[in-house]
Design a protein around this motif. Structure first.
Motif, PDB file in Angstrom:
ATOM      1  N   GLY A 328      -7.170  40.062 -20.469  1.00  0.00           N
ATOM      2  CA  GLY A 328      -7.240  41.519 -20.410  1.00  0.00           C
ATOM      3  C   GLY A 328      -7.458  42.154 -21.770  1.00  0.00           C
ATOM      4  O   GLY A 328      -8.118  43.188 -21.890  1.00  0.00           O
ATOM      5  N   PHE A 329      -6.913  41.541 -22.806  1.00  0.00           N
ATOM      6  CA  PHE A 329      -7.097  42.073 -24.154  1.00  0.00           C
ATOM      7  C   PHE A 329      -8.566  42.064 -24.551  1.00  0.00           C
ATOM      8  O   PHE A 329      -9.072  43.021 -25.148  1.00  0.00           O
ATOM      9  N   PHE A 330      -9.262  40.975 -24.225  1.00  0.00           N
ATOM     10  CA  PHE A 330     -10.655  40.849 -24.634  1.00  0.00           C
ATOM     11  C   PHE A 330     -11.573  41.731 -23.787  1.00  0.00           C
ATOM     12  O   PHE A 330     -12.688  42.035 -24.193  1.00  0.00           O
ATOM     13  N   ARG A 331     -11.073  42.182 -22.612  1.00  0.00           N
ATOM     14  CA  ARG A 331     -11.859  43.080 -21.776  1.00  0.00           C
ATOM     15  C   ARG A 331     -11.660  44.539 -22.157  1.00  0.00           C
ATOM     16  O   ARG A 331     -12.624  45.286 -22.301  1.00  0.00           O
ATOM     17  N   VAL A 332     -10.378  44.938 -22.314  1.00  0.00           N
ATOM     18  CA  VAL A 332     -10.096  46.378 -22.492  1.00  0.00           C
ATOM     19  C   VAL A 332      -9.394  46.696 -23.800  1.00  0.00           C
ATOM     20  O   VAL A 332      -9.178  47.868 -24.111  1.00  0.00           O
ATOM     21  N   GLY A 333      -8.958  45.692 -24.556  1.00  0.00           N
ATOM     22  CA  GLY A 333      -8.282  45.956 -25.815  1.00  0.00           C
ATOM     23  C   GLY A 333      -6.780  45.736 -25.728  1.00  0.00           C
ATOM     24  O   GLY A 333      -6.277  45.137 -24.764  1.00  0.00           O
ATOM     25  N   PRO A 334      -6.016  46.216 -26.720  1.00  0.00           N
ATOM     26  CA  PRO A 334      -4.566  45.968 -26.770  1.00  0.00           C
ATOM     27  C   PRO A 334      -3.816  46.372 -25.518  1.00  0.00           C
ATOM     28  O   PRO A 334      -2.771  45.808 -25.210  1.00  0.00           O
ATOM     29  N   GLU A 335      -4.350  47.352 -24.783  1.00  0.00           N
ATOM     30  CA  GLU A 335      -3.670  47.769 -23.557  1.00  0.00           C
ATOM     31  C   GLU A 335      -3.614  46.647 -22.534  1.00  0.00           C
ATOM     32  O   GLU A 335      -2.748  46.624 -21.665  1.00  0.00           O
ATOM     33  N   GLY A 336      -4.534  45.693 -22.639  1.00  0.00           N
ATOM     34  CA  GLY A 336      -4.587  44.597 -21.678  1.00  0.00           C
ATOM     35  C   GLY A 336      -3.648  43.446 -21.987  1.00  0.00           C
ATOM     36  O   GLY A 336      -3.607  42.471 -21.228  1.00  0.00           O
ATOM     37  N   LEU A 337      -2.894  43.532 -23.084  1.00  0.00           N
ATOM     38  CA  LEU A 337      -1.960  42.460 -23.408  1.00  0.00           C
ATOM     39  C   LEU A 337      -0.838  42.379 -22.380  1.00  0.00           C
ATOM     40  O   LEU A 337      -0.356  43.394 -21.880  1.00  0.00           O
ATOM     41  N   VAL A 338      -0.422  41.174 -22.063  1.00  0.00           N
ATOM     42  CA  VAL A 338       0.699  40.945 -21.146  1.00  0.00           C
ATOM     43  C   VAL A 338       1.751  40.124 -21.869  1.00  0.00           C
ATOM     44  O   VAL A 338       1.460  39.448 -22.869  1.00  0.00           O
ATOM     45  N   PRO A 339       3.002  40.164 -21.410  1.00  0.00           N
ATOM     46  CA  PRO A 339       4.043  39.368 -22.065  1.00  0.00           C
ATOM     47  C   PRO A 339       3.690  37.880 -22.039  1.00  0.00           C
ATOM     48  O   PRO A 339       3.289  37.338 -21.009  1.00  0.00           O
ATOM     49  N   LEU A 340       3.813  37.216 -23.172  1.00  0.00           N
ATOM     50  CA  LEU A 340       3.501  35.798 -23.280  1.00  0.00           C
ATOM     51  C   LEU A 340       4.403  35.169 -24.334  1.00  0.00           C
ATOM     52  O   LEU A 340       4.558  35.718 -25.425  1.00  0.00           O
ATOM     53  N   MET A 418       3.102  48.377 -12.500  1.00  0.00           N
ATOM     54  CA  MET A 418       2.828  47.591 -13.705  1.00  0.00           C
ATOM     55  C   MET A 418       2.687  46.121 -13.369  1.00  0.00           C
ATOM     56  O   MET A 418       1.873  45.407 -13.957  1.00  0.00           O
ATOM     57  N   ALA A 419       3.478  45.649 -12.416  1.00  0.00           N
ATOM     58  CA  ALA A 419       3.386  44.243 -12.003  1.00  0.00           C
ATOM     59  C   ALA A 419       2.012  43.957 -11.405  1.00  0.00           C
ATOM     60  O   ALA A 419       1.442  42.880 -11.627  1.00  0.00           O
ATOM     61  N   ARG A 420       1.463  44.919 -10.637  1.00  0.00           N
ATOM     62  CA  ARG A 420       0.128  44.725 -10.068  1.00  0.00           C
ATOM     63  C   ARG A 420      -0.942  44.679 -11.154  1.00  0.00           C
ATOM     64  O   ARG A 420      -2.009  44.097 -10.975  1.00  0.00           O
ATOM     65  N   GLU A 421      -0.642  45.299 -12.303  1.00  0.00           N
ATOM     66  CA  GLU A 421      -1.572  45.270 -13.440  1.00  0.00           C
ATOM     67  C   GLU A 421      -1.373  44.017 -14.301  1.00  0.00           C
ATOM     68  O   GLU A 421      -2.021  43.852 -15.328  1.00  0.00           O
ATOM     69  N   GLY A 422      -0.430  43.157 -13.876  1.00  0.00           N
ATOM     70  CA  GLY A 422      -0.189  41.927 -14.627  1.00  0.00           C
ATOM     71  C   GLY A 422       0.900  42.039 -15.671  1.00  0.00           C
ATOM     72  O   GLY A 422       1.119  41.116 -16.452  1.00  0.00           O
ATOM     73  N   CYS A 423       1.609  43.179 -15.713  1.00  0.00           N
ATOM     74  CA  CYS A 423       2.686  43.381 -16.682  1.00  0.00           C
ATOM     75  C   CYS A 423       4.006  43.424 -15.918  1.00  0.00           C
ATOM     76  O   CYS A 423       4.380  44.454 -15.350  1.00  0.00           O
ATOM     77  N   VAL A 424       4.696  42.304 -15.874  1.00  0.00           N
ATOM     78  CA  VAL A 424       5.918  42.175 -15.087  1.00  0.00           C
ATOM     79  C   VAL A 424       7.123  42.523 -15.954  1.00  0.00           C
ATOM     80  O   VAL A 424       7.417  41.845 -16.938  1.00  0.00           O
ATOM     81  N   LEU A 425       7.805  43.616 -15.591  1.00  0.00           N
ATOM     82  CA  LEU A 425       9.001  44.061 -16.308  1.00  0.00           C
ATOM     83  C   LEU A 425      10.076  44.435 -15.294  1.00  0.00           C
ATOM     84  O   LEU A 425       9.777  44.754 -14.140  1.00  0.00           O
ATOM     85  N   SER A 426      11.310  44.408 -15.741  1.00  0.00           N
ATOM     86  CA  SER A 426      12.399  44.856 -14.874  1.00  0.00           C
ATOM     87  C   SER A 426      12.434  46.380 -14.847  1.00  0.00           C
ATOM     88  O   SER A 426      11.885  47.056 -15.732  1.00  0.00           O
ATOM     89  N   ARG A 427      13.072  46.933 -13.820  1.00  0.00           N
ATOM     90  CA  ARG A 427      13.177  48.392 -13.715  1.00  0.00           C
ATOM     91  C   ARG A 427      13.923  48.955 -14.919  1.00  0.00           C
ATOM     92  O   ARG A 427      13.574  50.024 -15.450  1.00  0.00           O
ATOM     93  N   ARG A 428      14.944  48.244 -15.373  1.00  0.00           N
ATOM     94  CA  ARG A 428      15.719  48.709 -16.522  1.00  0.00           C
ATOM     95  C   ARG A 428      14.854  48.780 -17.779  1.00  0.00           C
ATOM     96  O   ARG A 428      14.961  49.727 -18.565  1.00  0.00           O
ATOM     97  N   THR A 429      13.945  47.795 -17.961  1.00  0.00           N
ATOM     98  CA  THR A 429      13.068  47.806 -19.134  1.00  0.00           C
ATOM     99  C   THR A 429      12.074  48.950 -19.063  1.00  0.00           C
ATOM    100  O   THR A 429      11.770  49.599 -20.062  1.00  0.00           O
TER     101      THR A 429
END
Length: 465
Positions: A328-340, A418-429
């Protein structure tokens, strides 16, 4: 006669070079190979092209004998005084601290009367140390990886831990500080604290420490002063910060048939080949000393070349996993980064996390968006700044900006989007990031809560007491 099955340590020089070269940056690799080329005439660093065809002169045998003697002289002249062994004594001279932790430890080994196999095992462990001087890879894994008896590795590690700087080879901070205090003969509360209660010390729970050890809070404070004089990172004085000023790309990324692919920037590697001239000399010579000398140099050169190729292969495989996960980063830029995390890459490659850490250290990736360190693509403490957290905030802001103002999304709904966008976070986060950006919760973002064309109100300041 009795038949016995004996397990012995078989650690090749190739493995040593492989561990050492993997962690080097492109600039460091260039320097290291040129250093090795100065020691080994078989390594040819000249520009690519056909080698001149020469007839081997008979008198060159004498030259090789001299080279063999000269190797011994070089070894002798490397035996330096105790004052020169102190790395801090070199600060401020010749442009600053020139010593490396690997070289400093290896030179100490030269002064010890130990078996060749033991020395090789200690050198292997030295090359497995991280920049701080810790050995974080479990010995069991090193034993399995190199088919080395665990007991032999334990003996080698015990020897490594007797070298300077004190604390080198520790597996964690508690061990590191314990080794340093034991080296100076400390037996008081400071030793007990770093060995068993360092977490309480870090949280400044002095009263709890005093109760645990049966001492007064004043004695805890004295122990803290002693501990503050220790070095939590034994390898820190050997860092070469100037080497990162001019990064060079180790990897190139481009889109091929719908997939982002990685290849090594091999043109950045110094030209390296094994001299055909010396191979021919080995084939012609009948002198056993010359043949032995050349055979050893050829094996060393082949081992170095193999290690360089292994470095490129490991680095490319590691980077490909990173690029696949961060497409995603290489397609759209920093916004496409996911936790890794590095542990995920290590699991995908079936290697230890420390191997990934070495592979990405001081390595840079060139793509259409610019030059990026590989650590940029990781989140959490293993990377540099938590770049995926920044990307998550940008995604969160975009989702909220595009929501229906008549029915704003709750934190739980934002979490699922956000999870559907590939960014999985808890509700608290999600709630934490939203609050850090000064964005109110769903009730405060409704139509009745909007001000001035949908801008969010600034967070209220706490009243000073």
């Amino acid at each position: 006669m009795e038949l016995q099955q004996v397990q012995s340590a078989r650690l090749s020089q190739r493995q040593l070079y492989s561990v050492e070269l993997l962690r080097l940056s492109t600039a460091e690799l260039d320097v290291r190979i040129r250093e090795l080329a100065q020691e080994n005439p078989v390594i040819d660093l000249e520009e690519a092209g056909p080698e001149p065809q020469e007839t081997v002169p008979e008198e060159f045998v004498d030259r090789l004998r001299w080279l063999e003697d000269n190797d011994s002289q070089n070894w002798f002249y490397q035996q330096v005084s105790d004052a020169e062994m102190d790395p801090l004594a070199r600060v401020g001279t010749d442009g600053g601290l020139e010593e490396t932790l690997t070289g400093f430890l290896s030179r100490q080994l030269d002064r010890l009367s130990i078996e060749r196999d033991t020395r090789r095992l200690v050198e292997y462990l030295i090359r497995c140390l991280d920049d701080d001087g810790y050995l974080r890879i479990p010995l069991e894994e090193l034993s399995n990886r190199g088919e080395i008896p665990l007991k032999r590795l334990e003996e080698a590690l015990a020897l490594l831990r007797t070298l300077e700087p004190a604390g080198v080879g520790a597996g964690n901070l508690s061990q590191c500080l314990t080794f340093q205090l034991e080296r100076v003969g400390e037996t008081g509360p400071a030793l007990a604290i770093v060995r068993d209660h360092i977490d309480l010390l870090a949280r400044r729970h002095d009263r709890a420490l005093a109760r645990e050890l049966g001492i007064t809070p004043e004695q805890v404070e004295l122990a803290r002063r002693t501990i503050r004089e220790l070095e939590p990172r034994p390898g820190a004085p050997f860092h070469h910060f100037e080497q990162t000023l001019y990064p060079q790309p180790d990897l190139l990324v481009a889109e091929e048939r719908g997939r982002w692919t990685v290849r090594a920037a091999v043109e950045k590697r110094p030209p390296f080949r094994i001299s055909a001239y010396y191979r021919e000399l080995l084939a012609q010579s009948r002198d056993e000393e010359v043949r032995s000398y050349l055979t050893g140099k050829l094996r060393q050169a082949e081992g170095i070349l193999w290690a360089v190729e292994q470095r490129e292969s490991t680095l490319t495989q590691c980077a490909q996993v990173i690029v696949d996960r961060q497409a995603g980063f290489f397609r759209v830029g920093p916004e496409g980064l996911v936790p890794l995390r590095m542990a995920e890459v290590a699991q995908a490659l079936n290697v230890h996390q420390s191997t990934v850490s070495r592979a990405v250290r001081e390595k840079y990736l060139q793509c259409a968006r610019g030059l990026y360190p590989l650590k940029y693509f990781f989140s959490g403490p293993s990377g540099g700044e938590d770049t995926s957290a920044a990307a998550a905030r940008r995604l969160l802001r975009r989702l909220i900006a595009g929501e229906d103002k008549g029915a704003p999304l709750s934190d739980g709904q934002l979490c699922r989007c956000m999870a559907r966008e590939g960014c999985v976070l808890s509700r608290r986060t999600v709630a934490k990031y939203r609050g850090e950006m000064g964005i109110p919760a769903a009730p405060g973002r409704g139509a009745s809560g909007e001000e001035g064309g949908g801008s969010w109100p600034a967070p209220e300041r706490e009243s000073s007491l």
